[in-house]
Motif scaffolding. Sequence first.
Motif, PDB file in Angstrom:
ATOM      1  N   ARG A  91      80.102  56.327  63.760  1.00 29.37           N
ATOM      2  CA  ARG A  91      79.349  56.312  65.011  1.00 29.37           C
ATOM      3  C   ARG A  91      80.286  56.276  66.215  1.00 29.37           C
ATOM      4  O   ARG A  91      80.096  56.999  67.184  1.00 29.37           O
ATOM      5  N   ILE A  92      81.325  55.468  66.150  1.00 26.59           N
ATOM      6  CA  ILE A  92      82.255  55.354  67.275  1.00 26.59           C
ATOM      7  C   ILE A  92      83.024  56.656  67.490  1.00 26.59           C
ATOM      8  O   ILE A  92      83.249  57.077  68.622  1.00 26.59           O
ATOM      9  N   THR A  93      83.403  57.329  66.416  1.00 27.26           N
ATOM     10  CA  THR A  93      84.203  58.546  66.520  1.00 27.26           C
ATOM     11  C   THR A  93      83.350  59.803  66.612  1.00 27.26           C
ATOM     12  O   THR A  93      83.893  60.904  66.623  1.00 27.26           O
ATOM     13  N   GLY A  94      82.041  59.661  66.699  1.00 28.46           N
ATOM     14  CA  GLY A  94      81.148  60.810  66.754  1.00 28.46           C
ATOM     15  C   GLY A  94      81.283  61.611  68.038  1.00 28.46           C
ATOM     16  O   GLY A  94      82.014  61.253  68.965  1.00 28.46           O
ATOM     17  N   ASP A  95      80.528  62.715  68.088  1.00 29.03           N
ATOM     18  CA  ASP A  95      80.570  63.580  69.270  1.00 29.03           C
ATOM     19  C   ASP A  95      79.637  63.055  70.357  1.00 29.03           C
ATOM     20  O   ASP A  95      79.042  61.986  70.214  1.00 29.03           O
ATOM     21  N   ALA A  96      79.506  63.814  71.432  1.00 28.07           N
ATOM     22  CA  ALA A  96      78.717  63.379  72.579  1.00 28.07           C
ATOM     23  C   ALA A  96      77.225  63.271  72.252  1.00 28.07           C
ATOM     24  O   ALA A  96      76.491  62.600  72.977  1.00 28.07           O
ATOM     25  N   ALA A  97      76.778  63.891  71.184  1.00 28.74           N
ATOM     26  CA  ALA A  97      75.370  63.805  70.798  1.00 28.74           C
ATOM     27  C   ALA A  97      75.073  62.550  69.983  1.00 28.74           C
ATOM     28  O   ALA A  97      73.908  62.205  69.790  1.00 28.74           O
ATOM     29  N   THR A  98      76.104  61.876  69.499  1.00 33.52           N
ATOM     30  CA  THR A  98      75.936  60.670  68.691  1.00 33.52           C
ATOM     31  C   THR A  98      75.845  59.457  69.612  1.00 33.52           C
ATOM     32  O   THR A  98      76.809  59.098  70.289  1.00 33.52           O
ATOM     33  N   ARG A  99      74.686  58.840  69.618  1.00 34.55           N
ATOM     34  CA  ARG A  99      74.454  57.697  70.503  1.00 34.55           C
ATOM     35  C   ARG A  99      75.392  56.539  70.136  1.00 34.55           C
ATOM     36  O   ARG A  99      75.478  56.151  68.981  1.00 34.55           O
ATOM     37  N   GLY A 100      76.100  56.017  71.124  1.00 37.83           N
ATOM     38  CA  GLY A 100      77.013  54.913  70.911  1.00 37.83           C
ATOM     39  C   GLY A 100      78.448  55.334  70.662  1.00 37.83           C
ATOM     40  O   GLY A 100      79.332  54.483  70.592  1.00 37.83           O
ATOM     41  N   SER A 101      78.693  56.630  70.531  1.00 38.86           N
ATOM     42  CA  SER A 101      80.064  57.087  70.286  1.00 38.86           C
ATOM     43  C   SER A 101      80.877  57.008  71.570  1.00 38.86           C
ATOM     44  O   SER A 101      80.341  56.881  72.675  1.00 38.86           O
ATOM     45  N   THR A 102      82.175  57.111  71.432  1.00 33.43           N
ATOM     46  CA  THR A 102      83.060  57.078  72.588  1.00 33.43           C
ATOM     47  C   THR A 102      82.780  58.270  73.499  1.00 33.43           C
ATOM     48  O   THR A 102      82.717  58.123  74.722  1.00 33.43           O
ATOM     49  N   ALA A 103      82.587  59.438  72.906  1.00 34.02           N
ATOM     50  CA  ALA A 103      82.294  60.635  73.696  1.00 34.02           C
ATOM     51  C   ALA A 103      80.961  60.491  74.432  1.00 34.02           C
ATOM     52  O   ALA A 103      80.827  60.911  75.589  1.00 34.02           O
ATOM     53  N   TRP A 104      79.981  59.887  73.784  1.00 35.83           N
ATOM     54  CA  TRP A 104      78.669  59.668  74.406  1.00 35.83           C
ATOM     55  C   TRP A 104      78.801  58.732  75.600  1.00 35.83           C
ATOM     56  O   TRP A 104      78.209  58.966  76.653  1.00 35.83           O
ATOM     57  N   LEU A 105      79.588  57.659  75.431  1.00 37.82           N
ATOM     58  CA  LEU A 105      79.806  56.721  76.528  1.00 37.82           C
ATOM     59  C   LEU A 105      80.545  57.384  77.696  1.00 37.82           C
ATOM     60  O   LEU A 105      80.220  57.140  78.860  1.00 37.82           O
ATOM     61  N   LYS A 106      81.538  58.223  77.391  1.00 39.73           N
ATOM     62  CA  LYS A 106      82.271  58.918  78.445  1.00 39.73           C
ATOM     63  C   LYS A 106      81.338  59.868  79.210  1.00 39.73           C
ATOM     64  O   LYS A 106      81.426  59.979  80.437  1.00 39.73           O
ATOM     65  N   ASP A 107      80.458  60.528  78.476  1.00 28.83           N
ATOM     66  CA  ASP A 107      79.490  61.420  79.115  1.00 28.83           C
ATOM     67  C   ASP A 107      78.553  60.634  80.030  1.00 28.83           C
ATOM     68  O   ASP A 107      78.280  61.039  81.162  1.00 28.83           O
ATOM     69  N   LYS A 108      78.063  59.490  79.539  1.00 32.73           N
ATOM     70  CA  LYS A 108      77.188  58.647  80.355  1.00 32.73           C
ATOM     71  C   LYS A 108      77.930  58.131  81.589  1.00 32.73           C
ATOM     72  O   LYS A 108      77.357  58.045  82.674  1.00 32.73           O
ATOM     73  N   GLU A 109      79.206  57.801  81.405  1.00 34.49           N
ATOM     74  CA  GLU A 109      79.997  57.302  82.523  1.00 34.49           C
ATOM     75  C   GLU A 109      80.155  58.377  83.595  1.00 34.49           C
ATOM     76  O   GLU A 109      79.981  58.110  84.790  1.00 34.49           O
TER      77      GLU A 109
END
Length: 130
Positions: free
Chosen positions: A66-84
């Motif tokens: 989950r942490i290493t997932g892509d931007a579509a994976t809720r809770g991933s680093t990429a998802w958080l960066k996108d939200k930021e």
Amino acid sequence: MRVNRWVGGLVAAGVATGALVVGTGTAFADAPPPSTAAASAGPATQRTCTDRIPALLARIDKVTARITGDAATRGSTAWLKDKESKARAAGDGALADLLDARVAHRQDRLDQLAAAKRTVQDIQQKDCSS
């Protein structure tokens, strides 16, 4: 009212400590020596080896994925960066800073998960091998 709870807790702790001090002499004398072989522990060790350790390893893998997932994976680093980035674009600096702090913490969390996985695998190898 707070003082009464505190005093009551203190009294309860004192009674429990006194009971332990009085009762430990016979408890230590009657206790069998600890066993060093994991196999002699019986069903508890078997359950740990067959159910709990694999479940724990699966959970570690799930959180890592989950942490290493892509931007579509809720809770991933990429998802958080996108939200930021969306929060910054919208002018919500406080939320963006909060999300940035969470992103910064994710690498530490991955390191902790990797260490926990190594520890559990070491235990599994040591205690569960026949």
